[in-house]
Design a protein around this motif. Structure first.
Motif, short mmCIF file in Angstrom:
data_model
loop_
_atom_site.label_atom_id
_atom_site.label_comp_id
_atom_site.label_asym_id
_atom_site.label_seq_id
_atom_site.Cartn_x
_atom_site.Cartn_y
_atom_site.Cartn_z
N ASP A 185 -0.16 6.29 -6.96
CA ASP A 185 -1.39 6.33 -6.17
C ASP A 185 -2.27 5.12 -6.47
O ASP A 185 -2.85 4.51 -5.55
N PHE A 186 -2.39 4.76 -7.74
CA PHE A 186 -3.21 3.61 -8.11
C PHE A 186 -2.61 2.32 -7.54
O PHE A 186 -3.35 1.42 -7.11
N ILE A 187 -1.30 2.21 -7.53
CA ILE A 187 -0.66 1.02 -6.97
C ILE A 187 -0.94 0.92 -5.48
O ILE A 187 -1.26 -0.16 -4.96
N LEU A 188 -0.85 2.05 -4.77
CA LEU A 188 -1.15 2.05 -3.34
C LEU A 188 -2.60 1.66 -3.08
O LEU A 188 -2.89 0.87 -2.17
N LEU A 189 -3.51 2.22 -3.87
CA LEU A 189 -4.93 1.88 -3.70
C LEU A 189 -5.17 0.40 -3.96
O LEU A 189 -5.94 -0.26 -3.26
N ALA A 245 -0.46 4.98 5.61
CA ALA A 245 0.46 6.08 5.92
C ALA A 245 1.18 6.55 4.66
O ALA A 245 1.35 7.76 4.44
N SER A 246 1.58 5.61 3.81
CA SER A 246 2.24 5.98 2.55
C SER A 246 1.30 6.76 1.64
O SER A 246 1.71 7.73 0.98
N PHE A 247 0.03 6.36 1.64
CA PHE A 247 -0.95 7.07 0.81
C PHE A 247 -1.17 8.49 1.32
O PHE A 247 -1.30 9.44 0.54
N LEU A 291 -0.52 12.23 -0.45
CA LEU A 291 -1.51 13.31 -0.48
C LEU A 291 -1.04 14.55 0.27
O LEU A 291 -1.82 15.49 0.47
N ASP A 292 0.23 14.57 0.69
CA ASP A 292 0.82 15.69 1.44
C ASP A 292 0.18 15.88 2.82
O ASP A 292 0.27 16.96 3.39
N ALA A 293 -0.45 14.84 3.34
CA ALA A 293 -1.01 14.89 4.69
C ALA A 293 -0.03 14.21 5.64
O ALA A 293 -0.28 13.12 6.16
N VAL A 294 1.11 14.86 5.86
CA VAL A 294 2.20 14.23 6.61
C VAL A 294 1.82 14.04 8.07
O VAL A 294 2.19 13.03 8.70
#
Length: 337
Positions: A6-10, A41-43, A47-50
């Motif tokens: 998550d930190f890498i995506l942010l 979209a990956s983030f 977060l399970d918000a598909v």
């Protein structure tokens, strides 16, 4: 491990956003915006918000960059920096101050928010609990997101569809009415190397039917898995846009006429609104699908299926119309040059 991801995506999101603000090459900015959409979209997936990730991938990393590229075909690739540099500096300082003040206020407000995931937070004690506990009995479909958007928040979703419809009509109002001409195409030729690239054309003949078929699957499977009208409409539009890019605007207008698209764009909203009116005539409230059948659950399923179809029609027709308008304008300007 997931936290590190998550930190890498942010971090990548922040770096990409800064790069978009820094580059003067608008083409590079558009490409970076597509990367930003894919990272977003990956983030959302993390977060399970598909469902949201579905839409972000199709719009943010797909259709949006294509529309912006069409805009660059009209406006040009580079910013005019040299002549406006001094004026821009003053404006940039004012914008920076406004951003700092706004950011400071947002951070101050964030400090008063409850901790993330706090079970005592108001968000965890209000409608969310009702949706989670009552949705299986009241709506009876596995995808709770569809239950919320199509049934519990039917008014909000209707408003979102109206926004898309209004945006499409607004874009069309800004461009020439030649887009809707029924005679011969106004553009004699379109310079596009992809039109004569046999590999792309053959591959597209395989992919485009699959894309459209997948759009129908997402449309009618939204009750049981990620998807629904918004996602299906965007995917269907992406297939038509791909066809337009490879075979030309004139051929695409012969396959789907802009006049028909304009009618469909309004027809989807009409279907949605009529579903609410029929609910009222059947003795219920506006967009109360329970009264559409003798069994309340069956009525919910029927209502959600119909309004999702209306959403999909409006989204698909609106996206295609906007692309046609930008493509027509860009091709016209290139022809004049």
């Amino acid at each position: 491990m997931l936290l590190v991801f998550d930190f890498i995506l942010l971090l990548l999101l922040v770096v990409t956003a800064i790069a978009i603000a820094r580059v003067s090459d608008l083409f590079a900015a558009v490409m970076l915006s597509g990367i930003y959409g894919l990272l977003s979209a990956s983030f959302f997936v993390a977060l399970d918000a598909v469902d949201v990730a579905f839409t972000e991938a199709a719009v943010g990393a797909g259709i949006f960059p294509i529309l912006m590229l069409m805009v660059l075909g009209v406006t040009g690739r580079y910013e005019k920096i040299a002549a406006e540099r001094k004026k821009a500096r003053v404006k940039n300082v004012a914008v920076l101050m406004a951003m700092l003040v706004t950011g400071g206020l947002l951070i101050a407000g964030m400090l008063d928010m409850p901790a993330f995931g706090d079970p005592d937070a108001p968000a965890q004690q209000h409608v969310n609990i009702r949706y989670i506990e009552q949705s299986p009995e009241e709506i009876g479909i596995p995808n709770m997101v569809t239950s919320v958007l199509a049934s519990y928040r039917g008014y909000d979703t209707l408003g979102e569809v109206l926004v898309i419809f209004t945006a499409a009509m607004g874009v069309l109002a800004l461009f020439s009415s030649q887009l809707f001409s029924t005679g011969k195409p106004s553009i004699k030729s379109e310079k596009n190397d992809m039109h004569e690239h046999n590999v792309l054309r053959i591959v597209s003949k395989i992919l485009i039917p699959l894309i459209l078929l997948f759009a129908f699957y997402v449309q009618f499977h939204g009750e049981y898995g990620p998807g629904g009208g918004f996602q299906a409409g965007v995917i269907f539009a992406a297939g038509i846009i791909l066809y337009t890019m490879l075979y030309g605007l004139d051929k695409a207008r012969q396959v789907i006429k802009p006049v028909v698209l304009r009618v469909l764009c309004a027809f989807g909203v009409f279907i949605y609104g009529c579903t609410g009116v029929v609910s009222m005539l059947s003795g219920g409230n506006f967009l109360d699908y329970s009264v559409l059948a003798s069994d309340a659950i069956v009525g919910q399923h029927l209502g959600i299926l119909v309004i999702e179809l209306g959403v999909g029609i409006t989204i698909a027709a609106g996206m295609i119309l906007i692309f046609f308008a930008f493509s027509h304008q860009a091709a016209t300007q290139l022809g004049e040059e």
